[in-house]
Enzyme design. Structure first.
Site, mmCIF file in Angstrom:
data_model
loop_
_atom_site.group_PDB
_atom_site.id
_atom_site.type_symbol
_atom_site.label_atom_id
_atom_site.label_comp_id
_atom_site.label_asym_id
_atom_site.label_seq_id
_atom_site.Cartn_x
_atom_site.Cartn_y
_atom_site.Cartn_z
ATOM 1 N N GLY A 11 -28.652 21.607 0.269
ATOM 2 C CA GLY A 11 -29.733 22.304 0.931
ATOM 3 C C GLY A 11 -29.830 23.712 1.000
ATOM 4 O O GLY A 11 -30.815 24.259 1.036
ATOM 5 N N THR A 12 -28.524 24.363 1.185
ATOM 6 C CA THR A 12 -28.602 25.662 1.213
ATOM 7 C C THR A 12 -28.822 26.403 0.030
ATOM 8 O O THR A 12 -29.758 27.340 0.178
ATOM 9 C CB THR A 12 -26.841 26.132 1.459
ATOM 10 O OG1 THR A 12 -26.622 25.557 2.715
ATOM 11 C CG2 THR A 12 -26.850 27.633 1.477
ATOM 12 N N GLY A 52 0.806 -1.350 -0.090
ATOM 13 C CA GLY A 52 0.191 0.157 0.037
ATOM 14 C C GLY A 52 0.772 1.453 0.078
ATOM 15 O O GLY A 52 0.420 2.444 -0.141
ATOM 16 N N GLU A 53 2.081 0.985 0.165
ATOM 17 C CA GLU A 53 2.945 2.593 -0.073
ATOM 18 C C GLU A 53 3.138 2.911 -1.358
ATOM 19 O O GLU A 53 2.901 1.955 -2.303
ATOM 20 C CB GLU A 53 4.342 2.039 0.697
ATOM 21 C CG GLU A 53 4.254 1.753 2.369
ATOM 22 C CD GLU A 53 5.496 1.727 3.193
ATOM 23 O OE1 GLU A 53 6.580 1.644 2.057
ATOM 24 O OE2 GLU A 53 5.600 1.837 4.177
ATOM 25 N N LYS A 97 -29.480 32.744 6.995
ATOM 26 C CA LYS A 97 -29.120 31.413 7.507
ATOM 27 C C LYS A 97 -28.671 31.392 8.903
ATOM 28 O O LYS A 97 -27.956 32.353 9.356
ATOM 29 C CB LYS A 97 -27.978 31.188 6.540
ATOM 30 C CG LYS A 97 -27.454 29.542 6.708
ATOM 31 C CD LYS A 97 -26.210 29.268 5.888
ATOM 32 C CE LYS A 97 -25.678 27.845 5.980
ATOM 33 N NZ LYS A 97 -24.715 27.552 5.096
ATOM 34 N N ARG A 127 -12.184 24.624 4.414
ATOM 35 C CA ARG A 127 -13.308 25.010 5.127
ATOM 36 C C ARG A 127 -12.995 25.108 6.704
ATOM 37 O O ARG A 127 -13.689 25.554 7.428
ATOM 38 C CB ARG A 127 -14.228 24.311 4.934
ATOM 39 C CG ARG A 127 -15.077 24.741 3.650
ATOM 40 C CD ARG A 127 -16.337 23.842 3.188
ATOM 41 N NE ARG A 127 -16.011 22.493 2.785
ATOM 42 C CZ ARG A 127 -16.958 21.335 2.737
ATOM 43 N NH1 ARG A 127 -17.949 21.693 3.005
ATOM 44 N NH2 ARG A 127 -16.736 20.188 2.411
ATOM 45 N N HIS A 142 -13.027 28.847 0.428
ATOM 46 C CA HIS A 142 -14.255 29.246 1.220
ATOM 47 C C HIS A 142 -13.942 30.530 1.974
ATOM 48 O O HIS A 142 -14.639 31.338 1.908
ATOM 49 C CB HIS A 142 -14.353 28.219 2.136
ATOM 50 C CG HIS A 142 -15.446 28.250 3.057
ATOM 51 N ND1 HIS A 142 -16.751 28.114 2.830
ATOM 52 C CD2 HIS A 142 -15.488 28.657 4.413
ATOM 53 C CE1 HIS A 142 -17.402 28.426 3.609
ATOM 54 N NE2 HIS A 142 -16.899 28.586 4.677
ATOM 55 N N ASP A 184 -22.762 30.357 -4.654
ATOM 56 C CA ASP A 184 -22.146 29.743 -3.564
ATOM 57 C C ASP A 184 -20.639 29.472 -3.943
ATOM 58 O O ASP A 184 -20.430 29.028 -4.993
ATOM 59 C CB ASP A 184 -22.774 28.850 -2.818
ATOM 60 C CG ASP A 184 -22.655 28.758 -1.048
ATOM 61 O OD1 ASP A 184 -21.567 29.450 -0.870
ATOM 62 O OD2 ASP A 184 -23.375 28.228 -0.695
ATOM 63 N N ARG A 226 -27.752 28.457 11.888
ATOM 64 C CA ARG A 226 -27.196 27.166 12.075
ATOM 65 C C ARG A 226 -27.285 26.853 13.749
ATOM 66 O O ARG A 226 -26.798 27.667 14.344
ATOM 67 C CB ARG A 226 -25.997 26.914 11.789
ATOM 68 C CG ARG A 226 -25.410 25.089 11.727
ATOM 69 C CD ARG A 226 -23.812 25.174 11.459
ATOM 70 N NE ARG A 226 -23.781 25.750 9.842
ATOM 71 C CZ ARG A 226 -24.119 24.858 8.942
ATOM 72 N NH1 ARG A 226 -24.405 23.431 9.211
ATOM 73 N NH2 ARG A 226 -23.772 25.134 7.761
#
Length: 326
Positions: free
Chosen positions: A235-236, A38-39, A203, A100, A134, A228, A205
């Site tokens: 959803g936003t 896996g390396e 908005k 973010r 962001h 955005d 939260r």
């Protein structure tokens, strides 16, 4: 002046190929190898000593590798390039993971963006180019090397111009995105040559739940352009679309640079409150089902030309201000 050396790791090779074609610079050859345990190993197959090198790797998760896998492989390659004598190495990350997570929101929260910046600097990265971060200020402050935050506004504005609509309103889906929406609106006005309305949606939260449908703006009778930086669940954008519909808008087009399209996004965005969904190609829309109705109202804009311009200007020492967010 020598042309830049341009590499694209395998997970983002198609995007890197498009950038190379746009700036007339062929992709340089490299080797990637995964061992049985896996390396992983990656190395350039062309001489990079004394050269100005650019490495393309979009750091989104999937479809075959996690964001951490892609980040780790990119760091290894930057280190190999610097050890091979590259004069300057610029990371071109169309989508930058962990951007973010730039502040603490809970007790003892990590500042992951800052830690990632330290990793890039530790392997010798000279500059990082990304699109629609962001929080531009957090991005710039996290890194000590040069940062270039590109904006997709010019690309999206040309799309808007092609619609031929004359009554438009740019809407931020939350107060935190007002600056981004303002830049988008100004760019559209310059492209179209007439004034554009504006607005934003409240908005809130609380305990992980998002609410708020108060709209302030000039949407009545207009085509609303809800903008955005990215789409995760959708959803936003749907909440904003319903809010402007309630205030008399005739049509809603949802814009985002990065289409992550997480689980449930296809069903959310298929809602009739949204007429079109427009994203850039920084993240392939591999999570959207091929036969789903959302595909019928999705438009994907190529950003390779914008990245090509940025690379050529960086290489020549030219200004980038018209490609950046300010």
């Amino acid at each position: 002046m020598n042309e830049p050396k341009l590499f694209a790791l395998s997970a983002t090779r198609d995007f890197g190929q498009a950038i190379g074609e746009a700036c007339n610079v062929p992709l340089a050859q490299h080797e990637e190898r995964t061992f049985e345990d896996g390396e992983y190993k990656v190395r350039p197959l062309e001489t990079v000593a004394g050269r100005d090198v650019y490495v393309v790797q979009s750091l989104h998760a999937g479809p075959d590798l996690s964001a951490d896998d892609k980040l780790n492989r990119l760091l290894f390659f930057v280190g190999a390039l610097k050890d091979s004598g590259a004069a300057k190495v610029t990371v071109v990350a169309p989508y930058l993971c962990y951007a973010r997570k730039d502040r603490r929101t809970k007790w003892q929260d990590p500042l992951t963006l800052r830690y990632m910046a330290a990793l890039f600097e530790a392997v010798g990265t000279d500059a990082v180019v990304a699109m629609e971060i962001h929080n531009d200020a957090a991005f710039e402050n996290a890194f000590r090397c040069r940062t270039v935050a590109l904006t997709a506004a010019p690309l999206l504005a040309q799309y808007v111009k092609s619609l031929g609509e004359k009554h438009l309103c740019v809407v931020s889906p939350d107060p935190g995105g007002v600056k981004r929406a303002q830049l988008f609106r100004e760019t559209i006005e310059a492209a179209c040559g007439f004034p554009i309305g504006r607005g934003f949606v409240e908005k809130r939260r609380s305990a992980g739940k998002v609410s708020g449908d108060l709209f302030v703006g000039e949407a009545e009778g207009a085509t609303a352009l809800v903008v955005d930086d990215l789409i995760a669940s959708g959803g936003t954008l749907l909440r904003a679309a319903r809010a402007v519909r309630d205030h008399g808008t005739q049509k809603v087009v949802a814009f985002a640079t990065h289409g992550l399209f997480m689980k449930g996004a296809a069903e959310t965005l298929a809602d009739p409150a949204i007429d079109r969904v427009v994203v850039c190609d920084t993240v392939p829309a591999f999570r959207l089902p091929q036969q789903h109705s959302i595909r019928q109202k999705l438009d994907v804009i190529s950003s390779a030309g914008l990245f090509a311009q940025a690379i050529l200007r960086l290489h020549r020492g030219e200004r980038l201000d018209d490609l950046q967010s300010f």
